[in-house]
Write a protein that holds these residues in place. Structure first.
Motif, PDB file in Angstrom:
ATOM      1  N   ASN A  17       6.496  13.236  -0.130  1.00 42.88           N
ATOM      2  CA  ASN A  17       6.428  12.772  -1.516  1.00 42.88           C
ATOM      3  C   ASN A  17       6.866  11.327  -1.676  1.00 42.88           C
ATOM      4  OD1 ASN A  17       5.686  15.353  -2.047  1.00 42.88           O
ATOM      5  ND2 ASN A  17       7.712  15.979  -2.778  1.00 42.88           N
ATOM      6  N   ARG A  18       7.176  10.694  -0.562  1.00 42.00           N
ATOM      7  CA  ARG A  18       7.728   9.342  -0.663  1.00 42.00           C
ATOM      8  C   ARG A  18       6.775   8.371  -1.366  1.00 42.00           C
ATOM      9  NH1 ARG A  18      11.645   6.141   2.442  1.00 42.00           N
ATOM     10  NH2 ARG A  18      12.378   8.129   3.228  1.00 42.00           N
ATOM     11  N   ASN A  19       5.478   8.425  -1.012  1.00 44.79           N
ATOM     12  CA  ASN A  19       4.515   7.515  -1.654  1.00 44.79           C
ATOM     13  C   ASN A  19       4.419   7.793  -3.148  1.00 44.79           C
ATOM     14  OD1 ASN A  19       3.759   6.099   0.669  1.00 44.79           O
ATOM     15  ND2 ASN A  19       2.381   7.749   1.285  1.00 44.79           N
ATOM     16  N   PHE A  20       4.379   9.089  -3.458  1.00 45.99           N
ATOM     17  CA  PHE A  20       4.298   9.475  -4.879  1.00 45.99           C
ATOM     18  C   PHE A  20       5.531   8.956  -5.624  1.00 45.99           C
ATOM     19  CE2 PHE A  20       5.241  12.424  -8.349  1.00 45.99           C
ATOM     20  CZ  PHE A  20       4.031  12.455  -9.023  1.00 45.99           C
ATOM     21  N   ASP A  21       6.684   9.137  -5.023  1.00 49.26           N
ATOM     22  CA  ASP A  21       7.927   8.726  -5.688  1.00 49.26           C
ATOM     23  C   ASP A  21       7.956   7.220  -5.932  1.00 49.26           C
ATOM     24  OD1 ASP A  21       8.789  11.293  -5.790  1.00 49.26           O
ATOM     25  OD2 ASP A  21      10.025  11.170  -3.983  1.00 49.26           O
ATOM     26  N   LYS A  22       7.537   6.475  -4.917  1.00 51.65           N
ATOM     27  CA  LYS A  22       7.538   5.006  -5.077  1.00 51.65           C
ATOM     28  C   LYS A  22       6.577   4.588  -6.185  1.00 51.65           C
ATOM     29  CE  LYS A  22       8.747   3.302  -0.537  1.00 51.65           C
ATOM     30  NZ  LYS A  22       8.305   2.572   0.640  1.00 51.65           N
ATOM     31  N   MET A  23       5.413   5.202  -6.167  1.00 48.55           N
ATOM     32  CA  MET A  23       4.410   4.876  -7.185  1.00 48.55           C
ATOM     33  C   MET A  23       4.966   5.190  -8.569  1.00 48.55           C
ATOM     34  SD  MET A  23       0.536   6.329  -7.238  1.00 48.55           S
ATOM     35  CE  MET A  23       0.955   7.992  -7.771  1.00 48.55           C
ATOM     36  N   MET A  24       5.592   6.339  -8.691  1.00 47.82           N
ATOM     37  CA  MET A  24       6.104   6.754  -9.998  1.00 47.82           C
ATOM     38  C   MET A  24       7.336   5.950 -10.430  1.00 47.82           C
ATOM     39  SD  MET A  24       4.253   8.655 -11.584  1.00 47.82           S
ATOM     40  CE  MET A  24       2.663   9.271 -11.159  1.00 47.82           C
ATOM     41  N   ASP A  25       8.108   5.482  -9.461  1.00 51.89           N
ATOM     42  CA  ASP A  25       9.240   4.609  -9.823  1.00 51.89           C
ATOM     43  C   ASP A  25       8.724   3.376 -10.573  1.00 51.89           C
ATOM     44  OD1 ASP A  25      11.093   6.253  -8.693  1.00 51.89           O
ATOM     45  OD2 ASP A  25      11.345   5.080  -6.846  1.00 51.89           O
ATOM     46  N   VAL A  26       7.527   2.935 -10.208  1.00 61.24           N
ATOM     47  CA  VAL A  26       6.930   1.772 -10.880  1.00 61.24           C
ATOM     48  C   VAL A  26       6.299   2.186 -12.212  1.00 61.24           C
ATOM     49  CG1 VAL A  26       5.143   0.004 -10.721  1.00 61.24           C
ATOM     50  CG2 VAL A  26       6.550   0.533  -8.723  1.00 61.24           C
ATOM     51  N   PRO A  60      10.009  -3.910 -11.722  1.00 63.13           N
ATOM     52  CA  PRO A  60      10.150  -2.521 -11.255  1.00 63.13           C
ATOM     53  C   PRO A  60      11.017  -2.434  -9.991  1.00 63.13           C
ATOM     54  CG  PRO A  60       7.870  -3.009 -11.797  1.00 63.13           C
ATOM     55  CD  PRO A  60       8.609  -4.314 -11.840  1.00 63.13           C
ATOM     56  N   PRO A  61      11.579  -1.264  -9.726  1.00 63.94           N
ATOM     57  CA  PRO A  61      12.527  -1.133  -8.615  1.00 63.94           C
ATOM     58  C   PRO A  61      11.874  -1.121  -7.229  1.00 63.94           C
ATOM     59  CG  PRO A  61      12.224   0.980  -9.696  1.00 63.94           C
ATOM     60  CD  PRO A  61      11.457  -0.018 -10.500  1.00 63.94           C
ATOM     61  N   VAL A  62      10.562  -1.128  -7.177  1.00 65.53           N
ATOM     62  CA  VAL A  62       9.833  -1.134  -5.900  1.00 65.53           C
ATOM     63  C   VAL A  62       9.044  -2.440  -5.858  1.00 65.53           C
ATOM     64  CG1 VAL A  62       7.979   0.023  -4.627  1.00 65.53           C
ATOM     65  CG2 VAL A  62       9.659   1.391  -5.872  1.00 65.53           C
ATOM     66  N   SER A  63       9.015  -3.080  -4.685  1.00 65.96           N
ATOM     67  CA  SER A  63       8.317  -4.375  -4.627  1.00 65.96           C
ATOM     68  C   SER A  63       6.808  -4.174  -4.799  1.00 65.96           C
ATOM     69  CB  SER A  63       8.597  -5.071  -3.291  1.00 65.96           C
ATOM     70  OG  SER A  63       7.837  -4.441  -2.273  1.00 65.96           O
ATOM     71  N   GLU A  64       6.144  -5.278  -5.149  1.00 67.05           N
ATOM     72  CA  GLU A  64       4.696  -5.218  -5.362  1.00 67.05           C
ATOM     73  C   GLU A  64       3.989  -4.747  -4.080  1.00 67.05           C
ATOM     74  OE1 GLU A  64       3.096  -8.885  -6.925  1.00 67.05           O
ATOM     75  OE2 GLU A  64       1.066  -8.368  -6.305  1.00 67.05           O
ATOM     76  N   ALA A  65       4.411  -5.295  -2.935  1.00 73.44           N
ATOM     77  CA  ALA A  65       3.761  -4.934  -1.667  1.00 73.44           C
ATOM     78  C   ALA A  65       3.979  -3.456  -1.355  1.00 73.44           C
ATOM     79  CB  ALA A  65       4.309  -5.812  -0.545  1.00 73.44           C
ATOM     80  N   GLU A  66       5.198  -2.981  -1.545  1.00 72.29           N
ATOM     81  CA  GLU A  66       5.498  -1.564  -1.272  1.00 72.29           C
ATOM     82  C   GLU A  66       4.712  -0.652  -2.200  1.00 72.29           C
ATOM     83  OE1 GLU A  66       9.727  -0.042  -0.129  1.00 72.29           O
ATOM     84  OE2 GLU A  66       9.939  -1.768  -1.464  1.00 72.29           O
ATOM     85  N   ALA A  72       2.095   2.161  -1.114  1.00 69.64           N
ATOM     86  CA  ALA A  72       2.331   3.546  -1.524  1.00 69.64           C
ATOM     87  C   ALA A  72       1.122   4.114  -2.257  1.00 69.64           C
ATOM     88  CB  ALA A  72       3.572   3.619  -2.407  1.00 69.64           C
ATOM     89  N   VAL A  73       0.529   3.313  -3.152  1.00 75.08           N
ATOM     90  CA  VAL A  73      -0.638   3.777  -3.913  1.00 75.08           C
ATOM     91  C   VAL A  73      -1.794   4.073  -2.945  1.00 75.08           C
ATOM     92  CG1 VAL A  73      -2.444   3.032  -5.529  1.00 75.08           C
ATOM     93  CG2 VAL A  73      -0.043   2.616  -6.061  1.00 75.08           C
ATOM     94  N   LYS A  74      -2.048   3.137  -2.035  1.00 77.58           N
ATOM     95  CA  LYS A  74      -3.166   3.316  -1.103  1.00 77.58           C
ATOM     96  C   LYS A  74      -2.955   4.551  -0.231  1.00 77.58           C
ATOM     97  CE  LYS A  74      -4.501  -1.526  -1.097  1.00 77.58           C
ATOM     98  NZ  LYS A  74      -4.242  -2.825  -0.497  1.00 77.58           N
ATOM     99  N   GLN A  75      -1.716   4.725   0.255  1.00 79.40           N
ATOM    100  CA  GLN A  75      -1.447   5.870   1.138  1.00 79.40           C
ATOM    101  C   GLN A  75      -1.495   7.186   0.370  1.00 79.40           C
ATOM    102  OE1 GLN A  75       2.101   5.204   3.389  1.00 79.40           O
ATOM    103  NE2 GLN A  75       1.112   3.698   4.715  1.00 79.40           N
ATOM    104  N   TRP A  76      -0.985   7.167  -0.858  1.00 77.51           N
ATOM    105  CA  TRP A  76      -0.983   8.413  -1.639  1.00 77.51           C
ATOM    106  C   TRP A  76      -2.416   8.876  -1.898  1.00 77.51           C
ATOM    107  CZ3 TRP A  76      -2.056   9.618  -7.015  1.00 77.51           C
ATOM    108  CH2 TRP A  76      -1.636  10.909  -7.385  1.00 77.51           C
ATOM    109  N   PHE A  77      -3.278   7.932  -2.247  1.00 85.79           N
ATOM    110  CA  PHE A  77      -4.682   8.306  -2.475  1.00 85.79           C
ATOM    111  C   PHE A  77      -5.348   8.685  -1.141  1.00 85.79           C
ATOM    112  CE2 PHE A  77      -4.154   6.339  -6.643  1.00 85.79           C
ATOM    113  CZ  PHE A  77      -4.915   7.179  -7.447  1.00 85.79           C
TER     114      PHE A  77
END
Ligand code: FES
Ligand code: FES
Lengths: 163, 203
Positions: free
Chosen positions: B44-53, B179-185, B189-194
Motif C-alpha cells: 500500500n506504500r504507493n497508494f499511501d504516498k499518493m493519498m498523502d498528497v 504536500p508531505p511527499v516530494s513531487e518526484a516521489e 508512486a502514481v505511476k507504480q500504483w496504476f
C-alpha cells in the motif's frame, strides 16, 4: 523589456525592467492615469479593477507582461464628464460615493457585469460585485447598478429612493 | 556492621560474575531488510504516498463538496463569498481569472496556475475517506471520462496539479506549505500504483 499594450484605445509601448510589475503601477505611474486606485495590493478590495479584453481584472495582482497585446480599459476610458458611461451616469444620479476612493473599481466591476448580465438580480449583484467600500455605500451602489442596467436597456428607470 | 555489608556485596558480585561467564548473551540473527520498491513488502506504500498528497490542503482546497473554494493551510472558505459557480470558474463577471493568473503573483501573494478553478462537483473529495477518493478518481463517470492512462498523465503532468509543489507565497509573503511527499516521489508512486493495477486497499 519592451511591451506593447492598448489602454483606453491608445497604443502604448513601454520599457520596463520587471515584467512582473503590477499593471496597476504601469497605469498609474507610467501612463499617469490616476483614476485606478491602490487599496490593498492583494486582489482583495477591488479598488484597482480594470478591464482586460472586456473582463474585470484586479490590476494590483496582474503582471504587466500578461497585458501585452491586450485591450485595457480604465475608469477614464469608460466615459467622461461629457459622455458618461451609463454606469457613471447612474452613480451620479444615485449620489453613490462618500469618500469616493473605492468607486472607480466598483464602476468597472459593474460595467463588466452589465456586459454579461444586462438586468442583474440582487443575487447576481451579491455574487459578482464583491469589492470593498470602507464607507459602506453598498446600499446606494445596489440602486445605481439597477439604474445603470435600466439606462443601458429599454427597461423603465427604477424609482429612485433618493428623490 | 560495615564488614557484614561488604561481605554481602562481595558475594553478590561473585555470583553475578559466575552467571555472566556461564550464560553468555545469544548472538542476534537479525539482518537488515533491503527495501526495494518493485517488490515492496508494503503493497500500500504507493497508494499511501499518493493519498498523502491528494488529501493535503494544496489539493483538497479546490476539491470541495460545497462549490466553495477553500484557502490557507486551515482551509477556510474563500474570502468574499467567492464560489465556483456553474462552470467551476466563478460567476459571470467575477471569475477565478479576475484575481488568479496563469502563475503565482509574488507581489500580491495571489496563487496562480493555468486553468485555475475548482474541480467539478463530481470530483468533490472534501469529507471522503482515502478509499472513497480513489474510487471517485477511478470512476470514468465522475472523473471526466479519464482512463488510467489519462489519469496518470493528468496527475503527473497537469500544471495545476503540479502547482502544489510550487505554491508561492501567501498574502503575508510566507511560503505556502507543500504536500508531505516530494513531487518526484508522488509521480513515481502514481505511476507504480496504476502499473500495479490501481488496487484500492480495504479500509
Ligand atoms: S488594490 Fe487591487 S484588489 Fe485591492
Ligand atoms: S466611498 Fe469611501 S471607500 Fe467606498
Amino acid at each position: 523589456m519592451t511591451l506593447a499594450l492598448t489602454v483606453n484605445s491608445t497604443s502604448h509601448t513601454i520599457e520596463i525592467a520587471d515584467e512582473n510589475t503590477p499593471l496597476l503601477w504601469v497605469i498609474r505611474d507610467m501612463l499617469e492615469l490616476k483614476g485606478t486606485k491602490f487599496g490593498c495590493g492583494k486582489a482583495a478590495c477591488g479598488a484597482c479593477t480594470v478591464h482586460v479584453d472586456g473582463e474585470a481584472v484586479r490590476s494590483c495582482s496582474y503582471a504587466v507582461k500578461f497585458a501585452e497585446g491586450k485591450q485595457i480599459t480604465t475608469i477614464e476610458g469608460l466615459g467622461d464628464e461629457k459622455n458618461p458611461h451609463p454606469v457613471q451616469q447612474a452613480w451620479i444620479e444615485e449620489v453613490v460615493p462618500q469618500c469616493g476612493y473605492c468607486q472607480p473599481g466598483f464602476m468597472m466591476a459593474t460595467a463588466a457585469l452589465l456586459e454579461k448580465v444586462s438586468s442583474p438580480t440582487d443575487d447576481d449583484i451579491d455574487k459578482n460585485i464583491i469589492n470593498v467600500c470602507r464607507c459602506a455605500t453598498y446600499y446606494r451602489m445596489r440602486k445605481a447598478i439597477h439604474r445603470a442596467a435600466a439606462l443601458m436597456s429599454s427597461l423603465p428607470l427604477p424609482e429612485s429612493q433618493n428623490t | 556492621m560495615n564488614v557484614k555489608i561488604a561481605l554481602i556485596f562481595s558475594l553478590l558480585l561473585f555470583a553475578g560474575l559466575i552467571v555472566g561467564f556461564t550464560d553468555s548473551v545469544a548472538t542476534s540473527e537479525y539482518t537488515a531488510v533491503v527495501y526495494n520498491q518493485s517488490d515492496s513488502p508494503l503493497p500500500n506504500r504507493n497508494f499511501d504516498k499518493m493519498m498523502d498528497v491528494l488529501t493535503h490542503q494544496r489539493c483538497m482546497n479546490c476539491h470541495p463538496n460545497d462549490n466553495i473554494p477553500k484557502q490557507g493551510d486551515e482551509s477556510h472558505p474563500h474570502n468574499f463569498g467567492v464560489a465556483g459557480g456553474e462552470n467551476d470558474h466563478g460567476f459571470q463577471a467575477i471569475k477565478c481569472t479576475t484575481c488568479h493568473q496563469p502563475e503565482n503573483n509574488a507581489y500580491s501573494g495571489v496563487p496562480g496556475a493555468p486553468h485555475w478553478g475548482l474541480a467539478p462537483a463530481s470530483m468533490a473529495w472534501e469529507g471522503l475517506s482515502r478509499a472513497e477518493i480513489a474510487e471517485s478518481m477511478l470512476n470514468m463517470k465522475t472523473n471526466g471520462g479519464k482512463d488510467h492512462k489519462a489519469l496518470v498523465k493528468h496527475m503527473t503532468e497537469d500544471e495545476l496539479v503540479l502547482w502544489a509543489w510550487q505554491p508561492g507565497v501567501d498574502a503575508s509573503g510566507k511560503l505556502r506549505e507543500v504536500p508531505p511527499v516530494s513531487e518526484a516521489e508522488f509521480k513515481t508512486a502514481v505511476k507504480q500504483w496504476f502499473a500495479n493495477g490501481a488496487v484500492i486497499p480495504s479500509e
